[in-house]
Design a protein around this motif. Structure first.
Motif, PDB file in Angstrom:
ATOM      1  N   VAL A  50       0.733  -1.109  -0.034  1.00  0.00           N
ATOM      2  CA  VAL A  50       0.024  -0.023   0.050  1.00  0.00           C
ATOM      3  C   VAL A  50       0.697   1.242  -0.221  1.00  0.00           C
ATOM      4  N   CYS A  51       0.531   2.034  -0.924  1.00  0.00           N
ATOM      5  CA  CYS A  51       1.351   3.292  -1.007  1.00  0.00           C
ATOM      6  C   CYS A  51       0.448   4.566  -0.890  1.00  0.00           C
ATOM      7  N   LYS A  52       0.760   5.644  -0.215  1.00  0.00           N
ATOM      8  CA  LYS A  52      -0.071   6.835  -0.091  1.00  0.00           C
ATOM      9  C   LYS A  52       0.513   8.036  -0.712  1.00  0.00           C
ATOM     10  N   LEU A  53       0.183   8.976  -1.358  1.00  0.00           N
ATOM     11  CA  LEU A  53       0.455  10.122  -1.967  1.00  0.00           C
ATOM     12  C   LEU A  53       0.555  11.088  -0.963  1.00  0.00           C
ATOM     13  N   MET A  54       1.688  11.831  -0.469  1.00  0.00           N
ATOM     14  CA  MET A  54       1.768  12.497   0.734  1.00  0.00           C
ATOM     15  C   MET A  54       2.809  13.425   0.552  1.00  0.00           C
ATOM     16  N   ASP A  55       3.133  14.569   1.118  1.00  0.00           N
ATOM     17  CA  ASP A  55       4.312  15.657   1.217  1.00  0.00           C
ATOM     18  C   ASP A  55       5.157  14.931   2.393  1.00  0.00           C
ATOM     19  N   PHE A  56       5.941  14.302   2.144  1.00  0.00           N
ATOM     20  CA  PHE A  56       6.645  13.446   3.124  1.00  0.00           C
ATOM     21  C   PHE A  56       7.499  14.224   4.096  1.00  0.00           C
ATOM     22  N   GLY A  57       8.143  15.427   3.518  1.00  0.00           N
ATOM     23  CA  GLY A  57       8.881  16.705   4.576  1.00  0.00           C
ATOM     24  C   GLY A  57       7.753  17.149   5.454  1.00  0.00           C
ATOM     25  N   LYS A  58       6.698  17.226   4.946  1.00  0.00           N
ATOM     26  CA  LYS A  58       5.585  17.928   6.130  1.00  0.00           C
ATOM     27  C   LYS A  58       5.040  16.756   7.047  1.00  0.00           C
ATOM     28  N   PHE A  59       4.984  15.688   6.592  1.00  0.00           N
ATOM     29  CA  PHE A  59       4.642  14.458   7.432  1.00  0.00           C
ATOM     30  C   PHE A  59       5.705  14.286   8.475  1.00  0.00           C
ATOM     31  N   LYS A  60       6.951  14.396   8.192  1.00  0.00           N
ATOM     32  CA  LYS A  60       8.085  14.093   9.109  1.00  0.00           C
ATOM     33  C   LYS A  60       8.007  15.378  10.117  1.00  0.00           C
ATOM     34  N   TYR A  61       7.841  16.481   9.759  1.00  0.00           N
ATOM     35  CA  TYR A  61       7.994  17.616  10.516  1.00  0.00           C
ATOM     36  C   TYR A  61       6.748  17.530  11.648  1.00  0.00           C
ATOM     37  N   GLU A  62       5.411  17.175  11.074  1.00  0.00           N
ATOM     38  CA  GLU A  62       4.247  16.970  12.012  1.00  0.00           C
ATOM     39  C   GLU A  62       4.559  15.966  12.971  1.00  0.00           C
ATOM     40  N   SER A  63       5.313  14.821  12.481  1.00  0.00           N
ATOM     41  CA  SER A  63       5.402  13.598  13.338  1.00  0.00           C
ATOM     42  C   SER A  63       6.468  14.122  14.493  1.00  0.00           C
ATOM     43  N   ALA A  64       7.416  14.990  14.229  1.00  0.00           N
ATOM     44  CA  ALA A  64       8.013  15.100  15.146  1.00  0.00           C
ATOM     45  C   ALA A  64       7.733  16.241  16.265  1.00  0.00           C
ATOM     46  N   LEU A  65       6.656  17.177  15.666  1.00  0.00           N
ATOM     47  CA  LEU A  65       6.018  17.930  16.686  1.00  0.00           C
ATOM     48  C   LEU A  65       5.174  17.365  17.837  1.00  0.00           C
ATOM     49  N   LYS A  66       4.433  16.133  17.094  1.00  0.00           N
ATOM     50  CA  LYS A  66       3.533  15.207  17.830  1.00  0.00           C
ATOM     51  C   LYS A  66       4.479  14.558  18.941  1.00  0.00           C
ATOM     52  N   ALA A  67       5.645  14.066  18.529  1.00  0.00           N
ATOM     53  CA  ALA A  67       6.573  13.585  19.413  1.00  0.00           C
ATOM     54  C   ALA A  67       6.742  14.148  20.758  1.00  0.00           C
ATOM     55  N   ARG A  68       7.038  15.534  20.155  1.00  0.00           N
ATOM     56  CA  ARG A  68       7.645  16.553  21.041  1.00  0.00           C
ATOM     57  C   ARG A  68       6.769  16.753  22.184  1.00  0.00           C
ATOM     58  N   GLU A  69       5.632  16.892  21.552  1.00  0.00           N
ATOM     59  CA  GLU A  69       4.441  17.269  22.461  1.00  0.00           C
ATOM     60  C   GLU A  69       3.968  16.039  23.434  1.00  0.00           C
ATOM     61  N   ALA A  70       4.079  15.049  22.955  1.00  0.00           N
ATOM     62  CA  ALA A  70       3.962  13.819  23.722  1.00  0.00           C
ATOM     63  C   ALA A  70       4.959  13.781  25.010  1.00  0.00           C
ATOM     64  N   ARG A  71       6.156  14.293  24.628  1.00  0.00           N
ATOM     65  CA  ARG A  71       7.340  14.403  25.731  1.00  0.00           C
ATOM     66  C   ARG A  71       7.000  15.345  26.826  1.00  0.00           C
ATOM     67  N   ARG A  72       6.446  16.135  26.180  1.00  0.00           N
ATOM     68  CA  ARG A  72       6.231  17.226  27.146  1.00  0.00           C
ATOM     69  C   ARG A  72       5.084  17.090  28.087  1.00  0.00           C
ATOM     70  N   ASN A  73       4.218  16.092  27.473  1.00  0.00           N
ATOM     71  CA  ASN A  73       2.971  15.883  28.570  1.00  0.00           C
ATOM     72  C   ASN A  73       3.213  14.783  29.343  1.00  0.00           C
ATOM     73  N   GLN A  74       4.172  14.087  29.020  1.00  0.00           N
ATOM     74  CA  GLN A  74       4.624  12.817  29.688  1.00  0.00           C
ATOM     75  C   GLN A  74       5.393  13.417  31.169  1.00  0.00           C
ATOM     76  N   GLN A  75       4.912  12.682  32.194  1.00  0.00           N
ATOM     77  CA  GLN A  75       5.509  13.127  33.544  1.00  0.00           C
ATOM     78  C   GLN A  75       6.938  12.088  33.775  1.00  0.00           C
ATOM     79  N   GLN A  76       7.977  12.861  33.425  1.00  0.00           N
ATOM     80  CA  GLN A  76       9.254  12.414  33.675  1.00  0.00           C
ATOM     81  C   GLN A  76       9.823  12.581  35.222  1.00  0.00           C
TER      82      GLN A  76
END
Length: 199
Positions: A50-76
């Protein structure tokens, strides 16, 4: 992604998630080029992949933002430990208090243990007095999360950083991870736990 895909045909998904169907790889690559997007393999083990048409650069950027947000909300929560003796030398006390201050500034909790030996066990008030003194002296940075309790030969108290101190430590940590901290702004060191009895 794109020319790296080796399958002859792929099941194509459009940019909005719509099913295009099974198409030859060349056709899928042509469709991606027409809309200025990348062809990304999202399920390589499927038959056909299965392949998808997407802007891969934008996808990577948004994934990094989500990961950062998840880290911020995580109680360390990290608990450091500091061991003292009831009859500790004033210089040693100041050194160990300095470690406690550093731990709290780094946003970590500190478990302070008073170790009693021999006849000292009959004088628990010495431990209570020392822990109260310590908690009063670091009150700007932290508070007593768990009051002093006798536990066999030891007396234990847990200190936690105030919310604003922890937030500042988290912000410093994130800046250092992102490499956005300025050179003028010192990044708090992560000290090693000090557990040796220096008294």
């Amino acid at each position: 992604m794109n020319e790296q895909i080796r399958a002859r045909e792929v099941r194509l998904v459009g940019p909005e998630g719509e099913q295009v169907g099974i198409v030859p790889l060349e056709r899928a690559l042509q469709l991606a080029a027409d809309v200025d997007l990348d062809l990304v393999e999202v399920a390589p083990m499927a038959r056909p992949p299965v392949c998808k048409l997407m802007d891969f650069g934008k996808f990577k950027y948004e994934s990094a933002l989500k990961a950062r947000e998840a880290r911020r909300n995580q109680q360390q929560t990290v608990i450091k430990e500091m061991k003292l003796r009831p009859k500790i030398d004033p210089h040693d006390y100041e050194t160990k208090k300095g470690h406690v201050v550093r731990f709290l500034k780094a946003g970590d909790k500190v478990k302070v243990t008073i170790m009693f030996r021999g006849r000292e066990q009959s004088r628990p008030e010495l431990g209570f007095r020392l822990l109260r003194k310590l908690s009063e002296e670091i009150s700007e940075l932290g508070f007593v999360e768990s009051s002093a309790k006798q536990d066999g030969r030891n007396m234990i108290m847990v200190l936690a950083p105030h919310r604003n101190v922890k937030a500042a430590a988290t912000e410093r940590r994130e800046k250092s991870e992102d490499g956005t901290g300025s050179e003028d702004e010192p990044v708090a060191e992560q000290p090693e736990p000090v557990t040796a009895d220096q008294a």
